[in-house]
Motif scaffolding. Structure first.
Motif, PDB file in Angstrom:
ATOM      1  N   ARG A   1       0.841  -1.207   0.000  1.00 10.70           N
ATOM      2  CA  ARG A   1       0.000   0.000   0.000  1.00 10.70           C
ATOM      3  C   ARG A   1       0.869   1.247   0.000  1.00 10.70           C
ATOM      4  NH1 ARG A   1      -3.536  -1.767   5.074  1.00 10.70           N
ATOM      5  NH2 ARG A   1      -4.572  -3.554   4.131  1.00 10.70           N
TER       6      ARG A   1
ATOM      7  N   LEU B   1      -2.603   8.293  -0.016  1.00  7.55           N
ATOM      8  CA  LEU B   1      -3.178   8.297  -1.357  1.00  7.55           C
ATOM      9  C   LEU B   1      -2.734   9.530  -2.136  1.00  7.55           C
ATOM     10  CD1 LEU B   1      -6.843   7.161  -0.570  1.00  7.55           C
ATOM     11  CD2 LEU B   1      -4.873   5.770  -1.223  1.00  7.55           C
ATOM     12  N   SER B   2      -2.567   9.272  -3.404  1.00  3.89           N
ATOM     13  CA  SER B   2      -2.268  10.423  -4.272  1.00  3.89           C
ATOM     14  C   SER B   2      -3.588  11.111  -4.636  1.00  3.89           C
ATOM     15  CB  SER B   2      -1.558   9.934  -5.534  1.00  3.89           C
ATOM     16  OG  SER B   2      -2.456   9.142  -6.284  1.00  3.89           O
TER      17      SER B   2
ATOM     18  N   GLN C   1      -5.515   9.047  -7.022  1.00  8.29           N
ATOM     19  CA  GLN C   1      -6.303   7.950  -6.461  1.00  8.29           C
ATOM     20  C   GLN C   1      -7.595   8.476  -5.846  1.00  8.29           C
ATOM     21  OE1 GLN C   1      -2.830   6.560  -4.234  1.00  8.29           O
ATOM     22  NE2 GLN C   1      -3.300   4.488  -4.967  1.00  8.29           N
TER      23      GLN C   1
ATOM     24  N   GLU D   1      -9.990   9.365  -8.575  1.00  5.37           N
ATOM     25  CA  GLU D   1     -10.563   8.187  -9.197  1.00  5.37           C
ATOM     26  C   GLU D   1     -11.814   7.713  -8.474  1.00  5.37           C
ATOM     27  OE1 GLU D   1      -8.409   4.155  -9.879  1.00  5.37           O
ATOM     28  OE2 GLU D   1      -7.395   5.696 -11.072  1.00  5.37           O
TER      29      GLU D   1
ATOM     30  N   PRO E   1      -8.975   3.668  -1.554  1.00  7.53           N
ATOM     31  CA  PRO E   1      -7.980   2.610  -1.339  1.00  7.53           C
ATOM     32  C   PRO E   1      -7.331   2.761   0.028  1.00  7.53           C
ATOM     33  CG  PRO E   1      -7.685   3.646  -3.488  1.00  7.53           C
ATOM     34  CD  PRO E   1      -8.681   4.487  -2.744  1.00  7.53           C
TER      35      PRO E   1
ATOM     36  N   GLN F   1      -1.735   9.230 -13.985  1.00  4.38           N
ATOM     37  CA  GLN F   1      -2.138   9.195 -12.582  1.00  4.38           C
ATOM     38  C   GLN F   1      -0.925   9.339 -11.711  1.00  4.38           C
ATOM     39  OE1 GLN F   1      -5.075   6.341 -11.691  1.00  4.38           O
ATOM     40  NE2 GLN F   1      -4.083   5.829  -9.768  1.00  4.38           N
TER      41      GLN F   1
ATOM     42  N   ASP G   1       1.371   9.833  -8.228  1.00  2.00           N
ATOM     43  CA  ASP G   1       1.576   9.091  -6.990  1.00  2.00           C
ATOM     44  C   ASP G   1       2.432   9.932  -6.067  1.00  2.00           C
ATOM     45  OD1 ASP G   1       1.657   7.091  -5.164  1.00  2.00           O
ATOM     46  OD2 ASP G   1       3.463   6.222  -6.025  1.00  2.00           O
TER      47      ASP G   1
END
Lengths: 302, 838
Positions: free
Chosen positions: B642, B646-647, B650, B653, B717, B789, B791
C-alpha cells in the motif's frame, strides 16, 4: 417344527454333560463319547432334537452370550448329523473365547465327521496348545484314511501334551505305515509313542522296541509291552520273548507288571498249549524275581 | 641448558623432590615444552635406523618366564623358571628356577627382571644372578640400557591413592653400582635411553628428559591435550604416546597432537581399545595374566619425516589372546589367524609378525597372508617373554599346510567368529563385524548358521544381528532361511526370526513376504518374535497380505493368549488398516465392536481409527494454519504494498466512479446558483479507506443533503499512514486561459484574490459550464498530458492546460490529478470530463 426353548435347554444341558465327559476321552474313547451323546434308549423324558432344528439353533452360535453358544453347540452335537459341521467350523474360524473354541473342537470330536477334517487341519496350527491337542483328538475320532498322516504332524509339535495326544491318537487309528515316525518320536522322548507302538507294531517291531530297554524309563517301556502282550495278533513266541526279556530286567515293577499280566490268563487248565506255556513262562519268571527289595536294574524305573 | 642449571638450585627447594644425588630433576617448576631445551636433545639423536639385535650374544633371543604346572599323568609338577631361548637354533640356552614377577628384559649382556621386593639382574649368557636391589614398597617397572649404564625405575601409585612414589636409578649394568638416583613423590614410567638422554614418563602427562651422564633434567615435554602412557626408544627413533603415537622431534615442543608429529590411535574401534604399547607405568607381568594379551603391534619405519610416522610393512597386528588380525595402514583387514594357544608376546617384523605362545610355540606369520612361515616349538609352558630379535627373518622351515593354503580371509574370520572360546567373545564379535563388511553373499548364511548355534553367546548374537541389519548383500539367504520351520522330531529350531526380520526390513526385501506369512501362521513361531514377524508382513507386504492378516486377527482376537500382550494382534490390525481398504476397516470395526475381543486388541484397533482421525484433524489444522499463514503473509505483503498515503489521482478516481451521482446534485445546485464556479470537498481519509469530517463548499444545504449519501458511500484505497487530509474540487467553469493563469499565481491568498479581481474587472470570469467544455480525450498531439495518474505528488497533472475535474492537491504534497486528458484549451472540448474515454 421348532422345539420349545425350554426343551432345547434341557437337552443341551444333558448333552453338555456328555461333552464334558468327552473332553478327557481320546481315540476310541471318543467313539464311546459319541455314543454317549446319543439319547439313551427308552429314556422317554429326554427331549430330542433333530437336524430339522439346524436353522433355529445355528444363529445362536453367533450370540454374545457364551452360555447360549454352548447350548447351541450341545444341540448341534445332539443332532448327530454331518450337516452341523459347517456352522461349527464357521464358529471356530470366527475366533471365540477359549472355552467356546475348546467346546466346539470337542463337539467335532463327538461328531467324528470327515467334513470336519479341513477345519481341524487348520487348528493343528492354532497357537494355543490346548486347541491343537483337541484338534488332534478330534481328528483321531474320524474314520478317514487321511487322518493318520495328519496326526503325524502332531509328533513334531513343540508342546509335550500335543505330541503325547498325537502319539496316543496314532496308537488308535494308525497303522504300520506310521511305525517309523512313532519310533523316531519314541527316541525323541515322546513317551506316549511307546503305547502307540505297542498298539500298532507287529511281531517284527518288538525287537526294535526292545532295543530301547535300558535307555528309556522302565515304566514307559512297560506301557508299550502292556499293549503288545494284550493283543491277540502278536505271536505267543514273541510274547514269551518279552516276558523272558523282562525277567532279565527283574525288579519290583517288572514283577508287579507280570503278576498283573498273569491275571489276564484263564484260571485252571488251559487247553491251548502255546498259551499254557506262555502262562508257565510268566509264572516262572515271576518266581525268579525277588518279591521285595529287588529294585529295577535297568532304565531307572518310575 | 643454562636454564636447567638455574633450576637445579630451585629444584632442591621443591616439595615434590626428595632425591639424593643429584636433586635437580622432576621439579614441578621446571618449564616444559621449551624449544631451546629440546633442540640439543633432538640434535643429539642418532639418525633413524632399522631395528637390530642389541644383545651380547648377537642372536635373536627370547628370555621367557614359565608357568608352574601341577603333576599329571603325563609328567611331574614343574616350577616357575626363567629360560633363554635361541630362536635361530631352537636351543634353550639356559633355564633357572625363578619366580619372576615381571617380564624379563634383554639389555645387552644382562637380563633384568624382578621378584617380590627386588629388581634382579642376571647374566644373559648363563642366567646367573649378577646383583639385586631392594625396592622397599615400590614395584619394579622397567629398565633401559646404554653402554654400561643401566637405568631402572620402580614406582607405586599409578592406580591412585596417596602413596605415589617413584625411584629412578642409574647403575653399572654388571655390578649394580649406583651412579645416581632420584626418588620423587610421583609416579614414574618405564625409562628409555637414546642419544645420551633418558626419557622418563612422569605422572601421565610429562616426559622428563635427563642427561644419562649425571641425571640432571634438561628438558621437559608435557602434553596439553593427551596422556603420555609410554615412551619407546628404538633405532628408528623415540616415540611416545598413549593410544596415539607421537614421534620425538623438534615439533614435540608444541605439546599438542596437532603441533606434533602424531599418528592417530590405530584400530581404535577394535575391542577393548588396544594400546600400541604396554602401559609404561605398570609392571609388565611375568606370570600368566590377561594384561598384555590384547595389544596392537607395529614397527616404526626408519624415517626423518616430521609430518608422518610410517609403519614398517604398512602393517598393524592386532593380537587378542589367540587371534591375530593384520591390518594395513588404512586399517583394511588383510588377514586373520587363530592360534592354538594364547600369545604371550609378539613382535612386528618386516616380513610378518613373530608370536610367542603359551605352549612354547614361536612362529612367524607371513606379512602378506598370515601363513606360518617359520615355527619353533619349545617344550615349555610360557607365562611371559622378553624379546630381542631385531628384524628377525628366518628361512621358512615349515611345509605347505593344506589347511593354511585353503584359508581365506572369510574362512579365517568365520573360524574366529565360531570359535567356542567364550573368553574371547568381544574379538569374535569383532570378527563378525569384519565378516559382515565383506561382499560374499554366503557370509550371510554363515552368520545365520552361527547365530542358530545354541552355544553362541548372547553378545555374539547381538553382534550378528547388528551386522546383518546393515549388510546389503546375501539377502537371498535371509529369505531362504525362512523356509525352515520348527520340527521337534528333526530337532530343527525355528529360524532366528528376531534376527532375520529386522534385516529384511532394513533391506526392504519384498520377496520375503511369503515366508513371513508362513511364520505368522505357524504356531511354532516364538511368541517373542511374533510381533516382529507380523511387522515384516505388514511393512513388506501389500494388499495380498490382507487375507492372512484377517485370518490371524479374527482367529485370535478373543483368545486368552493375547489377553495380556496384544502386540502381535495390534500389528496385524495395523496391517489390515493399512492394506485392507474399506473392507479391512469394516472387519476392524466389527472386531472392535465385539464384546469378546480382548481389550488390548480393542484398544489397538480403536487407536488406529483415532490416530487416523487425529492425523486428519492435524492435517486439516496444518492446512488451515498454512492457509492462514499464507493469508496473513498476503495481507502483510498487501499492506506493505500500500502507498504511504493516497495520491490525488487515487482520490480523484474514487470521485470519478461516482460522477453520475455527483452530477445530479451539482446540476441541481447550478440551477439554484447559476454563478457557481466550483464545488469543493475537504475531508479526512482513514487508512482503511473510510472518510470523515467531510466539508463542502459552497455550504448549500440542498446540495449537501443531496451529496451526503453519495459521499458517505465513498471508499478509498487503503494506505499505510493512519489518516490523511484530502480534497476534491469540481470546477464548473473550467477551460479559460485565465484560469490557468490563476493557478500559477504564487503568494498569499489576498494577492491571488486581488489578481483575480483585477483580471475579472472586479468580478471573476465566468466561463462555460465544465461539462460543456470537458473532452473525453484530447486528440493526439493536441497537448495531451503525459502525467497520468500521479503518486505521492510525483506525477504532475496533465499539462495540456485544461483543469477539468482536477484535484487541487491534498495535504501532504499530493500530486495533482492528471488523467492525460488535457484538452488543449477550452476551444475544442465540449464533452463533460466524466464521460468514458473512447
Amino acid at each position: 417344527m421348532s422345539m420349545k426353548r425350554s426343551n432345547l435347554r434341557d437337552l443341551a444341558r444333558a448333552v453338555g454333560i456328555c461333552l464334558t465327559l468327552a473332553v478327557v476321552a481320546t481315540g476310541a474313547e471318543a467313539q464311546r463319547g459319541r455314543r454317549a451323546a446319543e439319547p439313551a434308549e427308552g429314556d422317554s423324558r429326554r427331549p430330542t432334537v433333530t437336524i430339522a432344528e439346524l436353522d433355529t439353533v445355528t444363529p445362536k452360535l453367533e450370540s454374545a452370550d457364551a452360555d447360549e453358544v454352548r447350548e447351541a453347540l450341545d444341540l448341534l452335537v445332539a443332532m448327530d448329523d454331518a450337516r452341523v459341521v459347517p456352522p461349527i467350523a464357521a464358529l471356530l474360524r470366527s475366533g471365540r473365547e477359549d472355552r467356546i473354541t475348546d467346546r466346539a473342537l470337542n463337539a467335532l470330536k463327538v461328531l467324528a465327521a470327515p467334513q470336519s477334517i479341513e477345519v481341524l487341519t487348520e487348528f493343528r496350527n492354532h497357537r494355543r496348545p490346548g486347541a491343537r491337542r483337541r484338534a488332534y483328538q478330534a481328528l483321531a475320532a474320524i474314520d478317514d484314511r487321511r487322518v493318520p498322516g495328519l496326526l503325524e504332524r502332531g509328533l513334531r509339535d513343540s508342546d509335550r501334551t500335543v505330541r503325547g495326544a498325537a502319539a496316543l491318537a496314532l496308537g488308535e487309528v494308525g497303522s504300520r505305515a506310521n511305525l517309523d515316525v512313532l519310533f523316531l518320536a519314541f527316541e525323541r522322548n515322546v513317551v506316549e509313542a511307546a503305547i502307540a507302538i505297542g498298539k500298532v507294531g507287529g511281531n517284527d517291531s518288538i525287537a526294535r522296541y526292545t532295543e530301547s530297554l535300558g535307555r528309556e524309563p522302565l515304566g514307559v517301556m512297560l506301557s508299550g509291552y502292556h499293549e503288545f502282550l494284550r493283543r491277540d495278533d502278536i505271536s505267543k513266541d514273541k510274547k514269551t520273548e518279552i516276558v523272558e526279556r523282562l525277567g532279565e530286567v527283574s525288579g519290583t515293577m517288572v514283577r508287579r507288571f507280570l503278576q498283573e499280566y498273569l491275571g489276564t490268563f484263564p484260571e485252571g487248565r488251559i487247553r491251548n498249549q502255546a498259551v499254557r506255556e506262555l502262562k508257565e513262562t510268566v509264572e516262572q519268571t515271576i518266581r525268579r524275581i525277588p518279591a521285595e527289595g529287588g529294585g529295577e536294574t535297568m532304565g531307572g524305573g518310575q | 641448558m643454562s636454564r636447567a642449571i638455574l633450576f637445579s638450585a630451585m629444584a632442591s627447594l621443591t616439595v615434590g623432590c626428595v632425591s639424593n644425588v643429584p636433586t635437580d630433576a622432576f621439579s614441578y617448576q621446571f618449564p616444559d615444552n621449551v624449544q631451546e631445551d629440546l633442540a640439543p636433545i633432538v640434535a643429539a639423536q642418532p639418525a633413524p635406523a632399522a631395528d637390530s639385535i642389541t644383545n651380547a650374544i648377537g642372536e635373536p633371543l627370547a628370555v621367557v618366564t614359565t608357568h608352574p604346572t601341577e603333576a599329571t599323568e603325563e609328567g611331574p609338577a614343574t616350577q616357575a623358571e626363567l629360560a633363554c631361548l635361541n630362536l635361530v637354533s631352537g636351543e634353550v640356552l639356559w633355564r633357572k628356577p625363578f619366580e619372576a614377577m615381571t617380564r624379563p628384559e634383554i639389555l645387552g649382556d644382562v637380563v633384568v627382571t624382578s621378584i617380590r621386593g627386588s629388581v634382579v639382574v642376571l647374566d644373559l649368557r648363563s642366567g646367573d644372578e649378577l646383583w639385586r636391589e631392594e625396592l622397599d614398597d615400590l614395584a619394579y617397572v622397567g629398565a633401559s640400557r646404554s653402554g654400561n649404564t643401566l637405568v631402572w625405575v620402580a614406582s607405586v601409585g599409578v592406580a591412585g591413592g596417596a602413596n605415589r612414589k617413584g625411584r629412578l636409578a642409574a647403575v653399572d649394568a654388571r655390578s649394580g653400582r649406583e651412579l645416581w638416583e632420584h626418588r620423587i613423590e610421583g609416579v614414574l614410567g618405564h625409562p628409555q635411553l637414546r642419544g645420551g638422554y633418558i626419557f622418563v614418563p612422569w605422572d601421565r602427562q610429562n616426559i622428563a628428559i635427563l642427561k644419562l651422564q649425571d641425571g640432571i633434567e634438561v628438558a621437559r615435554l608435557r602434553t596439553t591435550d593427551d596422556v603420555i602412557g609410554w615412551v619407546r626408544a628404538e633405532p628408528q627413533g623415540v616415540f611416545y604416546g598413549y593410544r596415539g603415537i607421537y614421534k620425538f622431534n623438534e615439533r614435540s615442543a608444541s605439546g599438542t597432537k596437532e603441533g606434533s608429529t602424531y599418528r592417530l590411535a590405530p584400530l581404535a574401534e577394535a575391542p577393548r581399545e588396544p594400546l600400541v604399547q604396554d602401559d609404561g607405568y605398570y609392571p609388565t607381568p611375568g606370570t600368566r595374566s590377561a594384561r598384555g594379551r590384547i595389544r596392537v603391534y607395529y614397527e616404526p619405519e626408519p624415517s626423518t619425516d616430521t609430518e608422518t610416522i610410517p609403519v614398517e610393512g604398512d602393517r598393524f597386528y592386532f593380537v587378542y589372546f589367540r587371534y591375530v588380525f593384520a591390518f594395513d595402514g588404512e586399517e583394511n583387514l588383510s588377514w586373520a589367524r587363530v592360534l592354538p594357544r594364547d600369545i604371550v608376546r609378539a613382535h612386528a617384523l618386516t616380513n610378518g609378525v613373530l608370536t610367542i605362545a603359551e605352549d612354547g610355540n614361536a612362529r612367524l606369520l607371513g606379512h602378506d597372508d598370515g601363513k606360518t612361515v617359520w615355527e619353533q616349538d619349545y617344550d615349555l609352558e610360557l607365562a611371559s617373554a622378553g624379546l630381542d630379535v631385531g628384524d628377525f627373518s628366518p628361512p621358512s622351515n615349515v611345509e605347505a599346510n593344506p589347511a593354511d593354503e585353503a584359508r581365506t580371509l572369510r574362512s579365517s574370520l568365520a573360524e574366529i567368529a565360531g570359535d567356542p572360546d567364550n573368553r574371547l567373545v568381544p574379538a569374535r564379535a569383532y570378527a563378525v563385524e569384519l565378516l559382515a563388511k565383506m561382499e560374499e553373499p554366503e557370509i550371510t548364511r554363515d552368520l545365520l548358521d552361527l547365530y542358530a548355534q545354541r552355544s553362541t553367546p548372547g553378545a555374539l548374537r547381538e553382534a550378528i544381528g547388528n551386522a546383518l541389519r546393515v549388510r546389503e548383500v546375501g539377502t537371498e539367504f535371509l529369505v531362504a532361511a525362512l523356509e525352515q520351520h520348527y520340527d521337534y522330531l528333526e530337532d530343527t529350531p525355528a529360524p532366528p526370526l528376531g534376527l532375520i526380520v529386522p534385516a529384511l526390513l532394513e533391506q526392504r526385501v519384498d520377496g520375503a513376504v511369503e515366508g513371513l506369512v508362513a511364520h505368522m501362521m505357524d504356531h511354532e513361531t516364538p511368541r517373542a518374535e511374533l510381533a516382529t514377524v507380523i511387522r515384516g508382513v505388514v511393512e513388506l507386504g501389500d494388499e495380498n497380505v490382507v487375507p492372512p492378516l484377517t485370518t490371524f486377527l479374527t482367529l485370535y482376537h478373543a483368545d486368552s493368549l493375547f489377553q495380556e500382550n496384544g502386540d502381535a494382534l495390534a500389528v496385524a490390525a495395523e496391517g489390515l488398516f493399512r492394506h485392507g481398504g474399506e473392507e479391512g476397516r469394516e472387519v476392524l470395526q466389527a472386531l472392535m465392536a465385539q464384546p469378546r475381543t480382548r481389550e488390548p486388541t480393542q484398544l489397538a484397533i480403536q487407536g488406529l481409527f483415532d490416530r487416523e482421525q487425529a492425523d486428519a484433524a492435524a492435517a486439516a489444522r496444518a492446512e488451515a494454519e498454512a492457509a492462514e499463514a499464507a493469508a496473513a503473509e498476503a495481507a502483510r505483503a498487501e499492506a506493505a504494498a500500500r502507498p504511504v498515503k493516497l495520491s490525488q489521482a487515487q482520490i480523484n478516481e474514487v470521485f470519478v466512479a461516482h460522477t453520475e451521482h455527483l452530477r445530479g446534485c451539482i446540476e441541481g445546485e447550478l440551477e439554484r446558483n447559476p454563478r457557481l464556479g466550483q464545488v469543493r470537498f475537504a475531508f479526512i481519509i482513514n487508512s482503511d479507506g473510510t472518510s470523515e469530517e467531510m466539508r463542502y463548499a459552497p455550504t448549500s444545504d440542498p446540495m449537501i443533503e443531496c451529496l451526503r449519501p453519495v459521499v458517505e458511500e465513498l471508499r478509498f484505497p487503503q494506505f499505510r499512514q493512519r489518516r490523511q487530509r484530502a480534497s476534491f474540487t469540481v470546477s464548473l467553469r473550467g477551460g479559460g486561459s485565465d484560469q490557468a493563469e490563476e493557478e500559477v499565481v504564487m503568494g498569499p491568498w489576498w494577492q491571488r484574490a486581488q489578481q483575480r479581481s483585477e483580471a475579472a474587472g472586479g468580478e471573476r470570469h465566468i466561463g462555460r459550464p465544465w461539462w460543456q467544455i470537458r473532452r473525453a480525450q484530447a486528440p493526439a498531439g493536441g497537448g495531451q498530458g503525459d502525467g497520468g495518474q500521479g503518486d505521492d505528488g510525483q506525477d504532475g497533472q496533465g499539462d495540456g492546460g485544461g483543469q477539468d475535474g482536477q484535484g487541487d492537491g491534498g495535504e501532504g504534497g499530493d500530486g495533482g490529478f492528471g488523467d492525460g486528458q488535457g484538452d488543449g484549451g477550452d476551444g475544442g472540448g465540449d464533452q463533460p470530463w466524466w464521460l468514458p474515454s473512447e
